[in-house]
Scaffold this motif. Structure first.
Motif, PDB file in Angstrom:
ATOM      1  N   UNK A 171       6.430 126.593  52.040  1.00  0.00           N
ATOM      2  CA  UNK A 171       6.017 126.831  49.871  1.00  0.00           C
ATOM      3  C   UNK A 171       7.520 126.433  49.966  1.00  0.00           C
ATOM      4  N   UNK A 172       8.272 126.193  50.128  1.00  0.00           N
ATOM      5  CA  UNK A 172      10.054 125.279  49.547  1.00  0.00           C
ATOM      6  C   UNK A 172       9.177 124.718  48.803  1.00  0.00           C
ATOM      7  N   UNK A 173       8.726 123.622  49.722  1.00  0.00           N
ATOM      8  CA  UNK A 173       8.085 121.882  49.141  1.00  0.00           C
ATOM      9  C   UNK A 173       6.796 122.490  48.673  1.00  0.00           C
ATOM     10  N   UNK A 204       3.356 112.284  43.165  1.00  0.00           N
ATOM     11  CA  UNK A 204       3.915 112.665  43.695  1.00  0.00           C
ATOM     12  C   UNK A 204       2.680 113.094  44.905  1.00  0.00           C
ATOM     13  N   UNK A 205       3.344 113.335  45.875  1.00  0.00           N
ATOM     14  CA  UNK A 205       1.802 113.493  46.961  1.00  0.00           C
ATOM     15  C   UNK A 205       2.667 114.065  47.809  1.00  0.00           C
ATOM     16  N   UNK A 206       1.740 115.617  48.834  1.00  0.00           N
ATOM     17  CA  UNK A 206       1.738 115.964  49.809  1.00  0.00           C
ATOM     18  C   UNK A 206       0.360 115.820  50.735  1.00  0.00           C
ATOM     19  N   UNK A 207       1.505 115.565  51.673  1.00  0.00           N
ATOM     20  CA  UNK A 207       0.235 114.474  52.915  1.00  0.00           C
ATOM     21  C   UNK A 207       0.384 115.362  54.042  1.00  0.00           C
ATOM     22  N   UNK A 252      -0.494 123.327  55.849  1.00  0.00           N
ATOM     23  CA  UNK A 252      -0.218 125.200  55.702  1.00  0.00           C
ATOM     24  C   UNK A 252      -0.793 125.082  56.024  1.00  0.00           C
ATOM     25  N   UNK A 253      -0.381 126.103  57.592  1.00  0.00           N
ATOM     26  CA  UNK A 253      -1.377 126.287  58.565  1.00  0.00           C
ATOM     27  C   UNK A 253      -2.054 127.742  58.735  1.00  0.00           C
ATOM     28  N   UNK A 254      -3.077 127.478  58.755  1.00  0.00           N
ATOM     29  CA  UNK A 254      -4.303 128.502  58.193  1.00  0.00           C
ATOM     30  C   UNK A 254      -5.970 128.572  59.410  1.00  0.00           C
TER      31      UNK A 254
END
Length: 144
Positions: A11-13, A25-28, A83-85
């Motif tokens: 969540x912070x990331x 910026x990327x999220x992998x 993000x696990x769901x």
């Protein structure tokens, strides 16, 4: 790392990512549906959608939860921003049935409905009903 601590870290990331307007910026993310994994090695047999009895959606939800836990275990230690769901993928036919009330046919990994719009006047018959069987199935899975 505990599941709760990992969620707090993610969540912070994510907040930092969306607050940073710097280009590049990327999220992998390594997602369960794109990660080739043998769930049978974790004692979770692979089952086609057509094998489930959706009058008992909790069985499907429990199966999906076991798969998610196995995925998280398998990918532990990887730099993964997933993000696990539990995201029950029952195919596009289920979502179409929300509005049409049409019968859903399940295949191996997707679903479909037969055409319900044959001319423009059929559009007026479409309505979203929370009482719809498939709406209730997805609701039950997500609340599980």
């Amino acid at each position: 790392m505990s599941y709760s601590a990992r969620l707090t870290e993610l969540a912070a990331k994510y907040k930092q990512f969306f607050a940073d307007e710097t280009p590049g910026q990327i999220l992998g993310m390594i997602c369960p549906y794109t990660f080739p994994m043998d769930y049978a090695a974790y004692g979770i047999p692979d089952r086609p959608l057509s094998s489930w009895d959706f009058t008992k959606p909790r069985e499907f939800a429990d199966h999906a939860a076991r798969q998610l836990r196995a995925f998280l275990k398998e990918t532990d230690g990887l730099d993964n921003d997933y993000f696990p769901a539990i995201s029950p993928n029952l195919g596009c036919g289920v979502h179409s049935a929300f509005y049409s009330g049409a019968e859903v046919t399940m295949g191996i990994d997707t679903s479909w409905v037969h055409p319900v719009i044959r001319d423009w006047s059929d559009m007026e018959k479409l309505t979203l009903s929370r009482e719809n069987f498939w709406y209730q199935v997805l609701r039950e899975i997500l609340l599980r």
